[in-house]
Enzyme design. Structure first.
Site, PDB file in Angstrom:
ATOM      1  N   ASP A 285     -24.063-102.731 -76.337  1.00  0.00           N
ATOM      2  CA  ASP A 285     -23.407-101.682 -75.552  1.00  0.00           C
ATOM      3  C   ASP A 285     -23.987-101.736 -74.128  1.00  0.00           C
ATOM      4  OD1 ASP A 285     -21.812 -99.608 -74.734  1.00  0.00           O
ATOM      5  OD2 ASP A 285     -22.167 -98.386 -76.508  1.00  0.00           O
TER       6      ASP A 285
HETATM    7  C1  BGC Z   1     -19.778 -97.068 -74.395  1.00  0.00           C
HETATM    8  C2  BGC Z   1     -18.880 -98.078 -75.076  1.00  0.00           C
HETATM    9  C3  BGC Z   1     -18.031 -98.781 -74.063  1.00  0.00           C
HETATM   10  C4  BGC Z   1     -18.936 -99.414 -73.032  1.00  0.00           C
HETATM   11  C5  BGC Z   1     -18.184-100.207 -71.988  1.00  0.00           C
HETATM   12  C6  BGC Z   1     -20.513 -97.649 -73.221  1.00  0.00           C
HETATM   13  O1  BGC Z   1     -21.160 -96.691 -72.481  1.00  0.00           O
HETATM   14  O2  BGC Z   1     -20.695 -96.572 -75.338  1.00  0.00           O
HETATM   15  O3  BGC Z   1     -18.081 -97.421 -76.031  1.00  0.00           O
HETATM   16  O4  BGC Z   1     -17.210 -99.715 -74.690  1.00  0.00           O
HETATM   17  O5  BGC Z   1     -19.657 -98.400 -72.388  1.00  0.00           O
HETATM   18  O6  BGC Z   1     -17.533 -99.408 -71.092  1.00  0.00           O
END
Ligand code: BGC
Length: 753
Positions: A285
């Site tokens: 993530d």
């Molecule tokens: C979120 C994810 C997301 C990623 C990319 C993160 O902060 O937890 O769900 O896909 O950002 O934007």
């Protein structure tokens, strides 16, 4: 004849090229072996790097840095940019300027639609309509792929039972069975059975694992869970997505039993790769590898080694892999073979997407113009909005009659931004239809704003820097209130459209109190004093505590944030041109103190008994929720007959049929969601009081009846026992068929292998 032949050849080619390595795609293996034999260590590590790139509506803003890294072959893909121009420009750099011409992945958070926005995932799941959900993912894929994307960070399948957590809005609610069905449908919709098609995008199931069980509902927080609970109640939707062929998976931010998921070998290698045989890409993530330092797992070098060794292939934004892995390999702390495995997975994803043959995937402005927000997608958005709405209460005031004098009030009655909810980055809220606009297309009604979304300055200061768009009205709160109350006095019915500003849902948006905001409650209380019937239309991203509203409102319609066509859909439901057919996929508690609350709990040794002191209950409120999982009203009345079974004994390899008759007793056509639950009465471990095991949506005309039959097999009785064996145990089971998890319409059978 020639035409027919060539069509057959094309079909065969597509079929053949959709094989993945699991099916023995030797051609892909050869291609990647050859490519990797030419790659330097730095180039291989470059493939593991996923930077974000800014986007500006007047055109792509390319960070010089990222562009340069692409040119140097130090980037496997980028995310947070879309539009044909952005993709074509960046892909061209990768294809024409890098040494090995390896194309890029283009990722984005396409969560509930790309530009045509559908209801938030929690709302969409309330449709209990997997075909519809698949269609929304398909529509999103058509738009996203036309806009230059080949990878979407969806579906989010985290089971969520704590409505304080803002991200309950992004998933399918609290139940593993329904959550698995939704996960499958979404993967199928995005990937369409063949990543190679220009109209498919690679899905990314997230957040692995158990992110939804963050302690106290506070985002990013710790998760600690027994393996039995994990396997039975939280892991099935991830597994369902994998079985449906999802191409990638995102590790979650949280720790799982002490070890952050990003560097959790038991999760990412033992479970995911060895037990589940997942072959796709694992991406971290956002900055999660760097965050391991805060988790206390070590310094930059150490956390990079831990993550790659545990099985995180791709580093989203941290750039720790890029900066740390070369030295780690040279120092012998990370084996080059580990880098090779991660790099191969990313190259395989690109191969399966067909990027080595056609890196531009037929993207053009013309295609985007044709695909994006086309009439069929807007119609689908409206259908999905209608089907996701849940009628929580109705004393007969709904559907509204157009002859009545109706006051529409509340800050969300004429709002655009909130309708498309959170995680709608590519959506243009100006193109969404507000309820008031939809109403005005036919005729005019009374309107008064009634109150601001909130008068809480601290909250506004937190939300507005993040696109909150909460603009207090020029009139004072008192003026707004008095105006609405005065108009209510001369109306026959009041429709109050209230809820949460969209920024109160989604990431980093936990709440400790999940009631309506104070100033909105004041509006309702003052309107109530007029004695006029009040319909409360809610827009929000989580279950709210609505005890007062349930007692005092005449009708409550939960519309979530229902997307681009929200206003049209709400109008149709309010006036009865459409039936509300949503059913809750997450429990609505009476108050915050009941959380976590969910229908499939384990019985205690001292089940709730009002007449006994020493039983498991609260002194100040019942154990039951305000609205249970599976609940939702119709404009008509349905009756479900007692359950009959084809046999009272189920044998190994056998099956039995459980049947009810559903009758529409009302005067309108309507759709019911008939739900099958089981209870395993005795087991080697304590088993939930109910578990959803089947559902069917049925539409009936007035006075029409239909028999609904579910097939019960030993397979649906299986669970993970204390040794984590997936098994079914001999014994007695209750079987329930009803229209919510609160049903007591049951009978019993015995499983005798
Ligand atoms: C979120 C994810 C997301 C990623 C990319 C993160 O902060 O937890 O769900 O896909 O950002 O934007």
């Amino acid at each position: 004849m020639k035409k027919i032949l060539s069509a057959t050849v094309v079909i065969c080619l597509i079929f053949a090229s959709c094989k993945n390595s699991k099916d023995g795609n030797a051609e892909m293996d050869r291609f990647i072996d050859d490519l990797m034999s030419k790659m330097t260590l730095e180039e291989k590590i470059g493939q593991l790097n996923l930077p974000t790139i800014g986007f500006d509506i007047t055109g792509p803003v390319l960070s010089k840095d990222v562009e340069q890294k692409i040119e140097e072959g130090l980037t496997g893909g980028v995310f947070n940019t879309f539009t044909p121009q952005a993709m074509l420009k960046l892909q061209e750099i990768a294809i024409t300027k890098t040494r090995l011409k390896i194309p890029l992945l283009f990722g984005y958070d396409v969560i509930h639609g790309h530009k045509t926005i559908f209801p938030i995932p929690l709302g969409l799941s309330a449709s209990w309509d997997t075909a519809l959900i698949r269609s929304t993912a398909r529509a999103a894929a058509l738009e996203a792929s036309a806009d230059g994307l080949n990878w979407v960070f969806s579906p989010m399948v985290d089971i969520a039972r704590d409505p304080r957590w803002g991200r309950v809005s992004e998933g399918a609610g609290e139940d593993a069975f329904l959550g698995s069905a939704v996960a499958r449908a979404m993967v199928e919709g995005y990937q369409d059975g063949c990543l190679r098609k220009n109209t498919s995008v690679m899905a990314c199931v997230k957040h692995f694992a158990l992110y939804g069980a963050a302690e106290a509902g506070r985002d990013y927080n710790t998760v600690d869970m027994s393996e039995v609970k994990m396997y039975n109640e939280y892991l099935p939707p991830y597994k369902a997505a994998i079985d449906a062929g999802v191409g990638s998976l995102m590790a979650s931010f949280n720790t799982v039993n002490g070890i952050p998921a990003t560097c959790n070998t038991r999760l990412l290698t033992d479970l995911l790769r060895r037990q589940w045989n997942f072959k796709g890409v694992v991406v971290s993530d956002y900055t999660a590898i760097a965050e391991l330092e805060n988790h206390g797992l070590g310094n930059r070098q150490e956390v990079s080694a831990l993550s790659i060794n545990a099985g995180t292939d791709m580093d989203m934004v941290s750039e720790y892999y890029l900066t740390q892995l070369p030295a780690l390999v040279r120092e012998g702390k990370v084996k080059e073979s580990v880098i090779d495995i991660a790099c191969r997975r990313i190259l395989e994803a690109k191969y399966k997407l067909g990027l080595f043959d056609d890196p531009y995937r037929g993207v053009s402005q013309e295609r985007a113009d044709k695909e994006i927000m086309s009439a069929d997608k807007l119609a689908l958005s409206k259908e999905a909005a209608i089907k996701s709405m849940v009628l929580l209460k109705n004393n007969g005031v709904l559907p509204l009659s157009k002859d009545k004098k109706i006051l529409f009030t509340g800050p969300l009655a004429d709002d655009h931004r909130n309708l498309i909810g959170n995680w709608s980055g590519a959506g243009d809220s100006k193109k969404s239809v507000s309820l008031w606009e939809a109403l005005l297309k036919e005729r005019t009604y009374m309107y008064a704003k009634g109150c601001n979304l909130t008068d809480d300055k601290t909250l506004i200061d937190k939300l507005n820097p993040h696109d909150g768009q909460i603009v207090p009205d020029d009139k004072t709160p008192q003026e707004l209130l008095q105006e609405a109350v005065k108009m209510a006095r001369s109306a026959d019915v009041v429709v109050a459209v209230l809820g949460e500003p969209f920024g109160m849902g989604g990431e980093a948006a936990s709440r400790s109190n999940i009631g309506l905001l104070e100033n909105q409650k004041t509006l309702l209380a003052e309107l109530k004093k007029t004695g006029k019937p009040i319909v409360l239309v809610l827009m929000n991203s989580r279950p709210l505590t609505l005890e007062w509203e349930d007692k005092n409102m005449d009708a409550i319609l939960e519309t979530w944030y229902s997307g681009t066509m929200a206003g049209e859909a709400i109008k149709d439901v309010l006036f009865g041109n459409a039936e509300p057919e949503g059913r809750l996929t997450i429990t609505f508690p009476r108050n915050t103190g009941q959380i976590p609350i969910y229908y499939s709990y384990l019985n205690t040794g001292r089940p709730d008994d009002e007449n006994q002191k020493y039983t498991s209950k609260y002194l100040d409120c019942p154990n039951t929720p305000l609205y249970p999982f599976g609940y939702g009203l119709s404009y008509t009345q349905f009756e479900i007959s007692p359950v009959t079974l084809s046999d009272t004994t189920l044998a190994e390899n056998g099956s039995l049929e459980a049947t009810v008759t559903l009758t529409n007793k009302g005067t309108r056509r309507g759709t019911e969601t008939v739900q099958l639950y089981i209870r395993d009465l005795t087991g080697s471990i304590s088993r939930p009081v109910k578990e959803l095991k089947g559902f069917e949506k049925v539409t009936l005309e007035p006075n029409e009846s239909r028999q609904i039959t579910f097939t019960v097999t030993p397979e649906i009785l299986k669970f993970y026992n204390a040794s984590l064996q997936y098994t079914v145990e001999q014994g007695d089971f209750n079987i329930y068929i009803g229209n919510s998890s609160a049903t007591e319409n049951k009978t019993a059978f015995t499983y005798k292998p």
